[in-house]
Design a protein around this motif. Structure first.
Motif, PDB file in Angstrom:
ATOM      1  N   LEU A  85      23.668  93.845  -6.595  1.00 23.62           N
ATOM      2  CA  LEU A  85      24.087  93.129  -5.397  1.00 23.62           C
ATOM      3  C   LEU A  85      22.906  93.091  -4.434  1.00 23.62           C
ATOM      4  O   LEU A  85      22.193  94.087  -4.290  1.00 23.62           O
ATOM      5  N   THR A  86      22.728  91.944  -3.802  1.00 22.83           N
ATOM      6  CA  THR A  86      21.617  91.818  -2.853  1.00 22.83           C
ATOM      7  C   THR A  86      22.093  91.093  -1.602  1.00 22.83           C
ATOM      8  O   THR A  86      22.896  90.166  -1.690  1.00 22.83           O
ATOM      9  N   ASN A  87      21.585  91.520  -0.465  1.00 23.19           N
ATOM     10  CA  ASN A  87      21.745  90.734   0.755  1.00 23.19           C
ATOM     11  C   ASN A  87      20.488  90.932   1.589  1.00 23.19           C
ATOM     12  O   ASN A  87      19.582  91.666   1.175  1.00 23.19           O
ATOM     13  N   LYS A  88      20.460  90.280   2.771  1.00 18.61           N
ATOM     14  CA  LYS A  88      19.193  90.256   3.504  1.00 18.61           C
ATOM     15  C   LYS A  88      18.740  91.623   4.037  1.00 18.61           C
ATOM     16  O   LYS A  88      17.666  91.735   4.618  1.00 18.61           O
ATOM     17  N   SER A  89      19.519  92.654   3.843  1.00 20.79           N
ATOM     18  CA  SER A  89      19.100  93.996   4.258  1.00 20.79           C
ATOM     19  C   SER A  89      18.192  94.655   3.246  1.00 20.79           C
ATOM     20  O   SER A  89      17.635  95.718   3.510  1.00 20.79           O
ATOM     21  N   VAL A  90      18.096  94.074   2.047  1.00 23.66           N
ATOM     22  CA  VAL A  90      17.261  94.714   1.016  1.00 23.66           C
ATOM     23  C   VAL A  90      16.277  93.728   0.394  1.00 23.66           C
ATOM     24  O   VAL A  90      16.547  92.533   0.302  1.00 23.66           O
ATOM     25  N   ASP A 118      14.238 109.181  -4.988  1.00 22.59           N
ATOM     26  CA  ASP A 118      13.765 107.803  -4.818  1.00 22.59           C
ATOM     27  C   ASP A 118      13.532 107.581  -3.325  1.00 22.59           C
ATOM     28  O   ASP A 118      14.464 107.650  -2.524  1.00 22.59           O
ATOM     29  N   ILE A 119      12.272 107.319  -2.958  1.00 24.15           N
ATOM     30  CA  ILE A 119      11.951 107.134  -1.538  1.00 24.15           C
ATOM     31  C   ILE A 119      11.952 105.642  -1.192  1.00 24.15           C
ATOM     32  O   ILE A 119      11.176 104.876  -1.753  1.00 24.15           O
ATOM     33  N   GLY A 120      12.798 105.259  -0.260  1.00 20.20           N
ATOM     34  CA  GLY A 120      12.913 103.850   0.146  1.00 20.20           C
ATOM     35  C   GLY A 120      13.655 103.061  -0.927  1.00 20.20           C
ATOM     36  O   GLY A 120      13.153 102.082  -1.469  1.00 20.20           O
ATOM     37  N   THR A 121      14.862 103.475  -1.195  1.00 21.31           N
ATOM     38  CA  THR A 121      15.588 102.948  -2.353  1.00 21.31           C
ATOM     39  C   THR A 121      15.958 101.468  -2.262  1.00 21.31           C
ATOM     40  O   THR A 121      16.089 100.792  -3.273  1.00 21.31           O
ATOM     41  N   VAL A 151      24.098  98.982   0.594  1.00 18.78           N
ATOM     42  CA  VAL A 151      23.941  98.112  -0.580  1.00 18.78           C
ATOM     43  C   VAL A 151      23.682  98.981  -1.822  1.00 18.78           C
ATOM     44  O   VAL A 151      24.283  98.782  -2.884  1.00 18.78           O
ATOM     45  N   ALA A 152      22.784  99.964  -1.672  1.00 21.19           N
ATOM     46  CA  ALA A 152      22.440 100.831  -2.811  1.00 21.19           C
ATOM     47  C   ALA A 152      23.680 101.576  -3.312  1.00 21.19           C
ATOM     48  O   ALA A 152      23.903 101.700  -4.518  1.00 21.19           O
ATOM     49  N   LYS A 153      24.497 102.044  -2.378  1.00 21.31           N
ATOM     50  CA  LYS A 153      25.737 102.746  -2.765  1.00 21.31           C
ATOM     51  C   LYS A 153      26.645 101.808  -3.555  1.00 21.31           C
ATOM     52  O   LYS A 153      27.234 102.214  -4.560  1.00 21.31           O
ATOM     53  N   SER A 154      26.770 100.579  -3.098  1.00 12.50           N
ATOM     54  CA  SER A 154      27.618  99.613  -3.821  1.00 12.50           C
ATOM     55  C   SER A 154      27.087  99.393  -5.227  1.00 12.50           C
ATOM     56  O   SER A 154      27.857  99.271  -6.179  1.00 12.50           O
ATOM     57  N   ASN A 155      25.757  99.338  -5.346  1.00 10.30           N
ATOM     58  CA  ASN A 155      25.186  99.132  -6.678  1.00 10.30           C
ATOM     59  C   ASN A 155      25.411 100.337  -7.592  1.00 10.30           C
ATOM     60  O   ASN A 155      25.663 100.178  -8.779  1.00 10.30           O
ATOM     61  N   ALA A 156      25.335 101.532  -7.011  1.00 12.23           N
ATOM     62  CA  ALA A 156      25.590 102.734  -7.814  1.00 12.23           C
ATOM     63  C   ALA A 156      27.047 102.720  -8.305  1.00 12.23           C
ATOM     64  O   ALA A 156      27.334 103.046  -9.452  1.00 12.23           O
ATOM     65  N   ILE A 165      24.192 109.980  -7.901  1.00 10.41           N
ATOM     66  CA  ILE A 165      23.135 109.715  -6.922  1.00 10.41           C
ATOM     67  C   ILE A 165      23.661 110.018  -5.519  1.00 10.41           C
ATOM     68  O   ILE A 165      24.706 109.503  -5.118  1.00 10.41           O
ATOM     69  N   ASN A 166      22.909 110.851  -4.819  1.00  9.08           N
ATOM     70  CA  ASN A 166      23.268 111.169  -3.448  1.00  9.08           C
ATOM     71  C   ASN A 166      22.440 110.276  -2.517  1.00  9.08           C
ATOM     72  O   ASN A 166      21.216 110.358  -2.522  1.00  9.08           O
ATOM     73  N   PHE A 167      23.087 109.421  -1.757  1.00 15.80           N
ATOM     74  CA  PHE A 167      22.359 108.487  -0.887  1.00 15.80           C
ATOM     75  C   PHE A 167      22.295 109.034   0.530  1.00 15.80           C
ATOM     76  O   PHE A 167      23.298 109.451   1.086  1.00 15.80           O
TER      77      PHE A 167
END
Ligand code: GLN
Length: 281
Positions: A85-90, A118-121, A151-156, A165-167
């Protein structure tokens, strides 16, 4: 108006506005709007489009005319073997970054359970892809942007990795958890001159904080290296993406910080892209 007519209209409008793949984009947008596969559209070219769908189609086509990347319009992008998933925040996942996955996998035997940071996921595309390949590993993924973390959490979750994965929404400067076996990162590394020369698609629409590496492009790379020196175990690996002209300066910074450089590998267009290094002491 039927499928074929609306497709042609979208295509010619985008073409007039100098958008690169006008037919493909028009097709992908129609496919999103009517929720049908591209093949189905082509096979049913004379099917009528509903008025509400014409309106939606026009709205998306206008966004594309403003050079908004397709990944934001469609809401996803394929990377490695998966959909993210992508949006303008990533930052939109790039094919070049798949090299980081490829190289990292060589240093992660399949049955090892390693602790990864992961730095700057961003979208989480790197860490999610890695953990799909190495299910015994566990990870922490951090990002300065709260919206990116979401967004990263949604992808996980989308890829059933929410328990692995701990965000954390935190600045790398403030993060102090130790003993990682492996640190990975695609830090922002574009210098200010190159930043001003990027395509409109990128510079207008993608988050600058995920691209800009300060005046010389090394501001964030330096932070990642210095911090990794503290957070990695001895013999732990730091694997990260760099820009095409950053190899030598990177080597210098790594040596200064007590790293051994295993390898710098090139992307498909022959540019230095991925650094593999080891913390020695
Ligand atoms: N490779 C990306 C680009 O050129 C930049 C990614 C980054 O700064 N980490 O748009």
């Amino acid at each position: 108006m039927n499928y074929q007519e609306i497709l042609r209209r979208g295509e010619s409008f985008l073409k007039k506005n100098k958008i690169k793949n006008p037919f493909l984009d028009s097709e992908l947008i129609l496919s999103k709007v009517i929720n049908k596969k591209r093949e189905e559209i082509l096979l049913n070219a004379s099917t009528k489009v509903k008025n509400t769908d014409i309106k939606k189609f026009n709205k998306y086509i206008l966004r594309r005319r403003q050079k908004e990347p397709m990944a934001y319009i469609l809401g996803y992008k394929h990377f490695w073997k998966y959909k993210f998933l992508t949006n303008k925040s990533v930052l939109i996942p790039r094919p070049d970054t798949e090299l980081v996955i490829e190289e990292t996998l060589k240093y992660l035997p399949i049955n090892n359970s390693k602790k990864i940071l992961d730095i700057g996921t961003g979208s989480g595309c790197i860490i999610v892809s890695l953990l799909k390949e190495r299910p015994k590993c566990i990870a922490t993924a951090i990002d300065l942007s709260k919206k990116a973390i979401n967004v990263a959490k949604s992808n996980a979750k989308l890829h059933q990795l929410e328990n692995k994965i701990n965000f954390i929404n935190i600045d790398i400067d403030k993060y102090n958890s130790y003993n990682y076996d492996l640190i990975i990162s695609n830090p922002p590394y574009i210098n200010s001159v190159e930043l001003s020369r990027l395509d409109d698609d990128v510079i207008i629409h993608e988050p600058k904080s995920a691209l800009s590496g300060g005046l010389d492009g090394f501001k964030e790379i330096k932070k990642v290296i210095k911090k990794s020196k503290k957070l990695l175990k001895i013999n732990g690996k730091l694997i990260f993406e760099i820009g095409e002209r950053q190899k030598y300066r990177c080597l210098e910074i790594l040596y200064k910080n007590g790293f051994f450089v295993n390898k710098i590998s090139k992307d498909l267009s022959g540019k230095d892209r991925c650094v593999i290094s080891t913390k020695l002491k």
